[in-house]
Design a protein around this motif. Sequence first.
Motif, PDB file in Angstrom:
ATOM      1  N   GLY A  91     -13.184  15.209  -3.957  1.00 45.87           N
ATOM      2  CA  GLY A  91     -11.643  15.114  -4.448  1.00 45.87           C
ATOM      3  C   GLY A  91     -11.317  16.196  -5.232  1.00 45.87           C
ATOM      4  O   GLY A  91     -10.073  16.398  -5.598  1.00 45.87           O
ATOM      5  N   GLY A  92     -12.161  17.287  -5.641  1.00 44.98           N
ATOM      6  CA  GLY A  92     -11.841  18.335  -6.178  1.00 44.98           C
ATOM      7  C   GLY A  92     -12.532  18.544  -7.698  1.00 44.98           C
ATOM      8  O   GLY A  92     -13.644  18.365  -7.958  1.00 44.98           O
ATOM      9  N   VAL A  93     -11.540  19.110  -8.772  1.00 42.32           N
ATOM     10  CA  VAL A  93     -11.891  19.265 -10.127  1.00 42.32           C
ATOM     11  C   VAL A  93     -11.955  17.834 -10.766  1.00 42.32           C
ATOM     12  O   VAL A  93     -11.050  16.986 -10.784  1.00 42.32           O
ATOM     13  CB  VAL A  93     -10.994  20.405 -10.618  1.00 42.32           C
ATOM     14  N   GLY A  94     -13.198  17.715 -11.611  1.00 45.71           N
ATOM     15  CA  GLY A  94     -13.212  16.367 -12.482  1.00 45.71           C
ATOM     16  C   GLY A  94     -12.215  16.182 -13.383  1.00 45.71           C
ATOM     17  O   GLY A  94     -11.474  15.056 -13.428  1.00 45.71           O
ATOM     18  N   GLY A  95     -11.596  17.299 -14.163  1.00 43.96           N
ATOM     19  CA  GLY A  95     -10.782  17.335 -15.257  1.00 43.96           C
ATOM     20  C   GLY A  95      -9.163  16.822 -14.536  1.00 43.96           C
ATOM     21  O   GLY A  95      -8.415  16.120 -15.347  1.00 43.96           O
ATOM     22  N   ARG A  96      -9.089  17.170 -13.311  1.00 47.33           N
ATOM     23  CA  ARG A  96      -7.798  17.056 -12.388  1.00 47.33           C
ATOM     24  C   ARG A  96      -7.571  15.772 -11.853  1.00 47.33           C
ATOM     25  O   ARG A  96      -6.523  15.324 -11.628  1.00 47.33           O
ATOM     26  CB  ARG A  96      -7.496  18.364 -11.863  1.00 47.33           C
ATOM     27  N   VAL A  97      -8.647  15.156 -11.320  1.00 48.14           N
ATOM     28  CA  VAL A  97      -8.799  14.253 -10.313  1.00 48.14           C
ATOM     29  C   VAL A  97      -9.358  13.173 -10.853  1.00 48.14           C
ATOM     30  O   VAL A  97      -8.821  11.938 -10.847  1.00 48.14           O
ATOM     31  CB  VAL A  97      -9.487  14.655  -9.307  1.00 48.14           C
TER      32      VAL A  97
END
Length: 645
Positions: A612-618
């Motif tokens: 999904g990508g970056v933890g803080g953003r997703v």
Amino acid sequence: MYGRAVISWVGLWLLLLLPACAPKTVRPTVPPVPAPTVPSGPEGLALQYLDAWARNDVEAQRRVLVDAPQDYDAQQARWRQELGVVASRFEPPQLESQGATTAVVRFIGVHTLRGLGDWEVESRLRFVLRGKRWGLLWTPEVFHPDARPGDRFGRTRTWGPRGALLDANGDSLTVPGEVIRVGVMPGRVKDRAAVASVLQAQLGVDPARVLAALNAANAQPEQFLAFIDVRQERYQQVRGVLAPVPGIFFRKKPARLSPAEGFAAHTLGRVGEVTAEALQALGMPYQPGDVVGLSGLERTQERTLAGRPSGEVRLLHRSGGSDLLYRFDGEPGRDVRTTLRRDVQAAAEAALVDVTFPAAVVAVDTATGHVLAMASRPLGEGWHRALVGRYPPASTFKLVTSEALLASGLKPDSRVECPLEVTVGRKRFRNFESEVLGPTTLRRAFALSCNTTFIQLSEKLPPHALEDAARRFGFGVSYDVGLPSPGATFPPPKDDAELAADAMGQGRVLVTPLHMATVVSAADTGVWHAPSLLADADAGPESRLVPGTTQALRELMRAVVTDGTAKSAAHIPGLKGKTGTAEFGTAVPPPTHAWFVGVRDGIGFAVFVEGGGVGGRVAVPLAIRFLQALDAAAVLSFKKGDNAS
């Protein structure tokens, strides 16, 4: 005995060929093992007959008979078919009486009836002497003492009501209901591509599967090819689009329903007609055609939920009427209470409602490890990634590393360094997105997830300190959730470079989303509890963190939300947690999984988005959605309580 004689003579011949000076070996005489004594006359014939019966060797059975009925073979086959006999075994027969020309042998047979169990019958074999030969005068009495020529056998078999899966409050999560089966009749289809396309667009059915079924050589024009079952509410939504397409048809079907479509689908599982694989695994008393649990708790708790079928063996008289010969007393299914909380599960489902990536949300009770919710996506995939998917935890593992550092004497305000990169064992490690903090505190390095800080600090830990900390958080610990789950692993680092990777949750460290929910719970309470999904299960393993580290861990996790990588969730009161962005694969730059683990109000949870990508953003926005849905449910429950009062 002939084989032994040959071996003996060959041995003697070889001894004669040996030189005269060779020492002689004296072999001890081994007495022959006597063959078992087979009684002669009627008792011996009874043994032969019963042995052939147990082997279903009808030809060998017939050789014992005199005046055999012309339909003897057919009677044997009909008896097996009518009763569903899968095996027979017999106790040694006993001679009951013998005269000059007649004899009676009593025997006890145990017949295993498919789907019911063992039926014990005591009956008799009647022998007559013809010339010098004894023979069995066979009648249906051999099957059962009450049977007479022309009688037949019958059986009944019934399952009782299936037990329910209950939530933590004892309310049912599974109820009898009805679904609509959506399918296609090949002979009514005008445009195969259009059928495949609309089923995919409306219900997510794989078009390749539809076309393959329609193109199959054995597809009959009026055969109903079922592709998916939907609940009434979903059927009402799609019927207007599907019904006008020639070839698409609908059929009602009884089903076992959860509170809402997709609700805890992977965890609760589904029921359906038993498959060949399930039939082999379940064994007695199951048979083809039974409805059983095929996945999730429905499968693992099948024996409890289903109980045992009841049945009868009856003798059907040629003249009419029947007699009960034996009754199998069944058992009704029993309810199974889970630890799931309906409000928490519904919030987890709401968090993933429109997520297109494979994802999972798990929540546990921080004080017990009881699983409150587990949701996996996509729903159409049978794989429960919340429970069995294992991934690198990335920076969420810094909870474990921090506990080891705090146990070694560091404090949240301890001064640390956060350079752009460090080299360990000839391997270079860089911060995600090239972040540099320079001289800072442990609190800030944790909040902003500085990899190089934790790599440098882990090098200064005592030997095996990180392994020991991982063990305290349940890594490498086996536990029984109630469904299969592999837990988490922390293999001993092979070298300094791997230890550095492990410290930031990469390397060979692997976790399930469920396990990470227990890790963040332990960081908040100071005690790691193995997760459990069944309310009545015995408590699983647990371990305590090093005294004095918990308060500092809470402080570090709170800083992530107030001033760090999860700052977008700062408006959520009391939330603490840790983000993670896990690299995987060999692409440059590598793709990443998104993590957020958090704790609030006694609930520890993990949000995971695969690729999904970056933890803080997703992951963090999904965590916010989860907590907001949970808060909305609490408000609604409170209002209902006010109205009730």
